[in-house]
Design a protein around this motif. Structure first.
Motif, PDB file in Angstrom:
ATOM      1  N   LEU A  87     -47.183 -11.337 -23.266  1.00  0.00           N
ATOM      2  CA  LEU A  87     -47.914 -10.194 -23.780  1.00  0.00           C
ATOM      3  C   LEU A  87     -49.233 -10.714 -24.347  1.00  0.00           C
ATOM      4  CD1 LEU A  87     -47.553  -7.092 -24.562  1.00  0.00           C
ATOM      5  CD2 LEU A  87     -46.851  -7.954 -26.808  1.00  0.00           C
ATOM      6  N   ILE A  88     -50.342 -10.088 -23.980  1.00  0.00           N
ATOM      7  CA  ILE A  88     -51.632 -10.415 -24.568  1.00  0.00           C
ATOM      8  C   ILE A  88     -51.880  -9.446 -25.717  1.00  0.00           C
ATOM      9  CG2 ILE A  88     -54.128 -10.510 -24.225  1.00  0.00           C
ATOM     10  CD1 ILE A  88     -52.682 -12.748 -22.822  1.00  0.00           C
ATOM     11  N   ILE A 111     -44.903  -8.187 -32.028  1.00  0.00           N
ATOM     12  CA  ILE A 111     -44.683  -9.498 -31.402  1.00  0.00           C
ATOM     13  C   ILE A 111     -43.210  -9.872 -31.464  1.00  0.00           C
ATOM     14  CG2 ILE A 111     -45.111 -11.976 -31.703  1.00  0.00           C
ATOM     15  CD1 ILE A 111     -47.971 -11.220 -32.586  1.00  0.00           C
ATOM     16  N   ASP A 112     -42.579  -9.693 -32.622  1.00  0.00           N
ATOM     17  CA  ASP A 112     -41.159 -10.031 -32.763  1.00  0.00           C
ATOM     18  C   ASP A 112     -40.291  -9.149 -31.880  1.00  0.00           C
ATOM     19  OD1 ASP A 112     -41.672 -12.079 -34.549  1.00  0.00           O
ATOM     20  OD2 ASP A 112     -41.429 -10.812 -36.326  1.00  0.00           O
ATOM     21  N   HIS A 113     -40.617  -7.870 -31.798  1.00  0.00           N
ATOM     22  CA  HIS A 113     -39.858  -6.958 -30.931  1.00  0.00           C
ATOM     23  C   HIS A 113     -39.986  -7.378 -29.470  1.00  0.00           C
ATOM     24  CE1 HIS A 113     -38.176  -2.987 -29.738  1.00  0.00           C
ATOM     25  NE2 HIS A 113     -38.972  -3.150 -28.686  1.00  0.00           N
ATOM     26  N   GLY A 129     -38.009 -10.784 -24.139  1.00  0.00           N
ATOM     27  CA  GLY A 129     -38.259 -12.169 -23.783  1.00  0.00           C
ATOM     28  C   GLY A 129     -39.724 -12.482 -23.542  1.00  0.00           C
ATOM     29  N   LEU A 130     -40.610 -11.718 -24.157  1.00  0.00           N
ATOM     30  CA  LEU A 130     -42.039 -11.904 -23.956  1.00  0.00           C
ATOM     31  C   LEU A 130     -42.613 -12.822 -25.027  1.00  0.00           C
ATOM     32  CD1 LEU A 130     -43.190  -8.227 -23.245  1.00  0.00           C
ATOM     33  CD2 LEU A 130     -43.090 -10.083 -21.589  1.00  0.00           C
ATOM     34  N   HIS A 190     -41.786 -13.937 -37.036  1.00  0.00           N
ATOM     35  CA  HIS A 190     -40.624 -14.798 -36.892  1.00  0.00           C
ATOM     36  C   HIS A 190     -40.677 -15.559 -35.573  1.00  0.00           C
ATOM     37  CE1 HIS A 190     -38.747 -13.122 -40.474  1.00  0.00           C
ATOM     38  NE2 HIS A 190     -38.971 -11.901 -40.005  1.00  0.00           N
ATOM     39  N   HIS A 191     -41.212 -14.925 -34.543  1.00  0.00           N
ATOM     40  CA  HIS A 191     -41.410 -15.552 -33.229  1.00  0.00           C
ATOM     41  C   HIS A 191     -42.904 -15.859 -33.096  1.00  0.00           C
ATOM     42  CE1 HIS A 191     -37.672 -13.241 -32.824  1.00  0.00           C
ATOM     43  NE2 HIS A 191     -37.314 -14.140 -31.918  1.00  0.00           N
TER      44      HIS A 191
END
Length: 354
Positions: free
Chosen positions: A183-184, A208-210, A216-217, A241-242
């Motif tokens: 994802l950009i 972003i975390d979702h 898996g992005l 978190h990610h």
């Protein structure tokens, strides 16, 4: 007035004037492609901004002349010297800023086509002798495509085909390998007076975390080299978190375009990367509250936009979209607060389900 040149009587030469910005230059590429498709042997000159030329200036068969908007009168003088003795059948004057109109006076052309009187702001109508038809409530790209139609070109199937050099494609493969969907995220729009389009960094982080947990992005944050954009990226990463990859200030426009082409989707407010996504064929989840996506949204991704513009406009002016000048912006500093994380992740879930 509209003219349709028969194929045996093609224009001898065409000039285009669109200096900026990145999104509008992306909208202009289909105009160029329509002209090339109609008259492949007609020379075309595009007067363009220096930064914008770094994205599209290697399109074959076109003479690109970079105009330095910061050079003052020396820039106009240099443009006039470059074009001295030229004779264009038509100039497509596709930018209403006064500086663009002053530059247009250095471009010798018999037909000087501009916007209709309602859209010809900054006295553009004084610098032209012909206008495209008035079409209320058009998307910006549709208004620009009308210039190609004015000459008789087919605008029914917009195409971009922006070249990407192998070195820039390799850069994109390094950051988005074939087995790593991405994802950009381009969180910042251009910084202008009362231009309230920034969303909270903690909300971007939640998206972003979702994206990582449910799809898996991996996310790549992109942007320019300004302190504001670097600070935004750092703030977003502080809430994640990610952890995303941070390429803010580390990409040229070609590298960014190559990344967008390989990405699964783009998330951004009303900004240039939204329209780069359209040009690249990548879906865009646009965050719109201060501006109208029906006018400036990613052209083929408006179904993916989160749109709070109508109610924000109503709250600020007491009027509906049809009751104000097309393109009216909402100037409430808190306007982007209307957009929730759940609305953005729902759009992402629906897009990924396809």
């Amino acid at each position: 007035m509209s003219a349709d040149y028969p194929s045996s009587d093609a224009p001898r030469a065409i000039a285009m004037l669109r200096l900026s910005a990145i999104g509008d230059v992306c909208h202009t590429v289909p105009v160029l492609r329509a002209l090339q498709d109609r008259w492949p042997d007609t020379p075309i000159t595009w007067v363009i901004g220096k930064l914008e030329a770094s994205l599209v200036g290697d399109i074959e068969g076109v003479e690109f002349i970079s105009f330095d908007k910061k050079a003052g009168w020396s820039g106009y003088r240099a443009l006039g010297q470059t074009l001295a003795g030229r004779d264009y059948d038509a100039l497509l004057h596709m930018q209403v800023a006064l500086r663009a109109s002053l530059a247009s006076r250095r471009i010798p052309a018999r037909r000087r086509i501009g916007f209709d009187r309602a859209r010809a702001r900054d006295w553009q109508w004084l610098f032209t002798n012909e206008a495209i038809p008035a079409r209320p409530q058009q998307h910006v790209m549709e208004g620009l495509l009308a210039f190609a139609a004015q000459l008789g070109a087919d605008i029914s199937r917009p195409r971009w085909d922006i070249p990407v050099p192998e070195a820039d494609e390799a850069f994109a493969r390094e950051h988005i390998p074939d087995q790593g969907p991405a994802l950009i995220l381009s969180p910042c729009s251009s910084q202008r007076s009362r231009n309230f389009r920034d969303w909270r960094p903690e909300r971007y982080a939640a998206v972003i975390d979702h994206a990582a947990r449910h799809h898996g992005l991996g996310t790549i944050i992109t942007g320019g080299p300004t302190d504001r954009e670097r600070d935004m990226a750092e703030a977003i990463m502080g809430h994640c978190h990610h952890q995303p990859a941070n390429l803010v200030g580390q990409t040229g426009l070609k590298q960014l375009f190559a990344l967008i082409r390989r990405a699964r989707a783009v998330v951004c407010p009303d900004s240039g990367p939204a329209h780069m996504g359209t040009a690249a064929g990548t879906p865009v989840i646009g965050l719109y509250a201060s501006s109208n996506p029906d006018r400036t949204g990613p052209y083929f991704s408006r179904q993916w936009c989160v749109n709070h513009y109508p109610e924000a406009l109503k709250a600020e002016t007491g009027k509906g979209v049809d009751d104000v000048r097309w393109g009216t912006r909402v100037r409430d500093p808190q306007v982007m607060e209307r957009i929730t994380v759940a609305e953005v992740t729902e759009k992402l879930d629906a897009l990924m389900a396809q």
